[in-house]
Scaffold this active site. Sequence first.
Site, short mmCIF file in Angstrom:
data_model
loop_
_atom_site.label_atom_id
_atom_site.label_comp_id
_atom_site.label_asym_id
_atom_site.label_seq_id
_atom_site.Cartn_x
_atom_site.Cartn_y
_atom_site.Cartn_z
N GLU A 91 8.07 -13.35 7.06
CA GLU A 91 7.60 -14.21 8.15
C GLU A 91 7.87 -13.60 9.52
O GLU A 91 8.86 -12.91 9.69
CB GLU A 91 8.38 -15.54 8.14
N CYS A 104 9.53 -12.91 16.88
CA CYS A 104 10.73 -12.99 16.04
C CYS A 104 10.40 -12.30 14.72
O CYS A 104 9.47 -12.71 14.03
CB CYS A 104 11.08 -14.46 15.83
N CYS A 111 17.62 -12.78 1.72
CA CYS A 111 18.89 -12.52 2.42
C CYS A 111 20.04 -12.72 1.44
O CYS A 111 19.96 -13.55 0.56
CB CYS A 111 19.01 -13.50 3.59
N CYS A 115 24.09 -18.50 3.99
CA CYS A 115 24.50 -19.58 4.90
C CYS A 115 23.92 -20.90 4.37
O CYS A 115 22.74 -20.97 4.04
CB CYS A 115 24.03 -19.32 6.32
N CYS A 118 20.63 -22.55 5.92
CA CYS A 118 19.48 -21.68 6.17
C CYS A 118 18.60 -21.56 4.93
O CYS A 118 19.10 -21.41 3.82
CB CYS A 118 20.00 -20.30 6.60
N CYS A 332 13.34 -19.90 10.52
CA CYS A 332 13.98 -19.11 9.47
C CYS A 332 13.70 -19.38 8.00
O CYS A 332 14.32 -20.23 7.39
CB CYS A 332 15.48 -19.32 9.66
N1 SAH Z 1 21.02 -13.05 9.62
C1 SAH Z 1 20.99 -13.04 11.05
C2 SAH Z 1 19.59 -13.13 11.59
C3 SAH Z 1 18.90 -14.45 11.37
S1 SAH Z 1 18.82 -15.21 12.90
C4 SAH Z 1 21.87 -14.14 11.57
O1 SAH Z 1 22.37 -14.93 10.79
O2 SAH Z 1 22.13 -14.19 12.77
C5 SAH Z 1 18.35 -16.82 12.56
C6 SAH Z 1 19.23 -17.80 13.28
O3 SAH Z 1 18.82 -19.15 12.90
C7 SAH Z 1 20.69 -17.67 12.89
O4 SAH Z 1 21.47 -17.98 14.01
C8 SAH Z 1 20.81 -18.75 11.84
O5 SAH Z 1 22.15 -19.10 11.64
C9 SAH Z 1 19.94 -19.85 12.42
N2 SAH Z 1 19.50 -20.85 11.45
C10 SAH Z 1 19.25 -20.70 10.15
N3 SAH Z 1 18.88 -21.86 9.59
C11 SAH Z 1 18.88 -22.77 10.57
C12 SAH Z 1 18.59 -24.15 10.63
N4 SAH Z 1 18.24 -24.84 9.54
N5 SAH Z 1 18.68 -24.76 11.82
C13 SAH Z 1 19.06 -24.06 12.95
N6 SAH Z 1 19.34 -22.77 12.95
C14 SAH Z 1 19.27 -22.12 11.77
#
Ligand code: SAH
Length: 344
Positions: A91, A104, A111, A115, A118, A332
């Site tokens: 994406e 982006c 991944c 987390c 996510c 994401c």
């Molecule tokens: N792996 C890297 C790059 C991804 S950035 C990282 O973790 O930073 C994507 C961002 O969106 C990250 O800050 C992630 O924690 C956040 N993110 C993921 N799922 C989310 C959600 N459901 N709501 C808000 N932010 C989210």
Amino acid sequence: MTDIKSLKLDELKNEIISLGEKSFKATQIYSWLHKKGAVSFDEMTDISKNLREKLKNNYDIYTCSIEKKLVSVYDGTVKYLFKLYDGELIESVVMKYKYGYTICVSSQVGCKMGCRFCASGIAGFVRNLAPSEILSQIYVAQRDLNIRISHIVMMGVGEPLDNYENVIRFLSMISDENGLNIGMRNISLSTCGVVSGIEKLMKEKLQLTLSISLHAPNDEIRSRTMPVNDRWGIDELLSACRRYTDTTSRRISFEYAMISGVNDSDECAHELGRRLKGMLCHVNLIPVNSVKERDYRKSSDTRINSFIKVLEKYSVNVTVRRTLGSDINASCGQLRRGENNNKE
Ligand code: SAH
């Protein structure tokens, strides 16, 4: 066959010379691939048929084809689902801001980080993206929308510092004057806190903005939502961040997803404030996006405002991230997840 779009100009020159051609041809080919976004050798009209045939026999041009495209009716945000040469899906999102277009991009298919909030990692990790595949997201979006993209955030699917070599090569090529020449100051790279990668990155002394997905003020809460915290705890992460700002003089941006009842209390804000006080940094609060498979809700506006007030007492810079593309699942991993689900 060699992935020609992942070669830097000097490497391409050596290849072209070994094919028995003059090195300036490499400059022309590089420009076709990286400035004009060519997706086939036949587009390269100033290259002889003979050389084009040689290229076809020795090289692949990796690109991404548009599998699905969604445009937000609210703000024009465009979300692409791209298909790669092996059928995998990634994406990218293009957003319009006052200062220009930001894309982006994804750095991996899936991944490993896991987390909890996510969507990207739910179906696990498949593979790293090649530099050419990260570049292609930008080239294809630019061509499709007939725009020039001026800013890049590496905040799509994947953990950039877990695909370190390819990401560094991508950064060097996208900022190269023989390519799109997008300045490092217009690029952000986000990590969930891979400290070994942050240590390496600071030695590169790049002028990009490092974003850290912090999302919690202490190890207890962070480990509940982010498994990476069991490998590198908050103290270790923040001390790497301090070294990073000392070495690069660049301000760090901390991402903090506000999750109702999990990390959004005033006590959390005090704890965060105490930890970040005096650091060269900025905090970005993001009301969490709910993901179907996960039971997290966003904090209320009152809660967020109260959190901000507390942080300001510690003189920590803080803003709330504007939500774009809320009608097209722009965050994401949500679109790829949706598409894979439809197929299941
Ligand atoms: N792996 C890297 C790059 C991804 S950035 C990282 O973790 O930073 C994507 C961002 O969106 C990250 O800050 C992630 O924690 C956040 N993110 C993921 N799922 C989310 C959600 N459901 N709501 C808000 N932010 C989210």
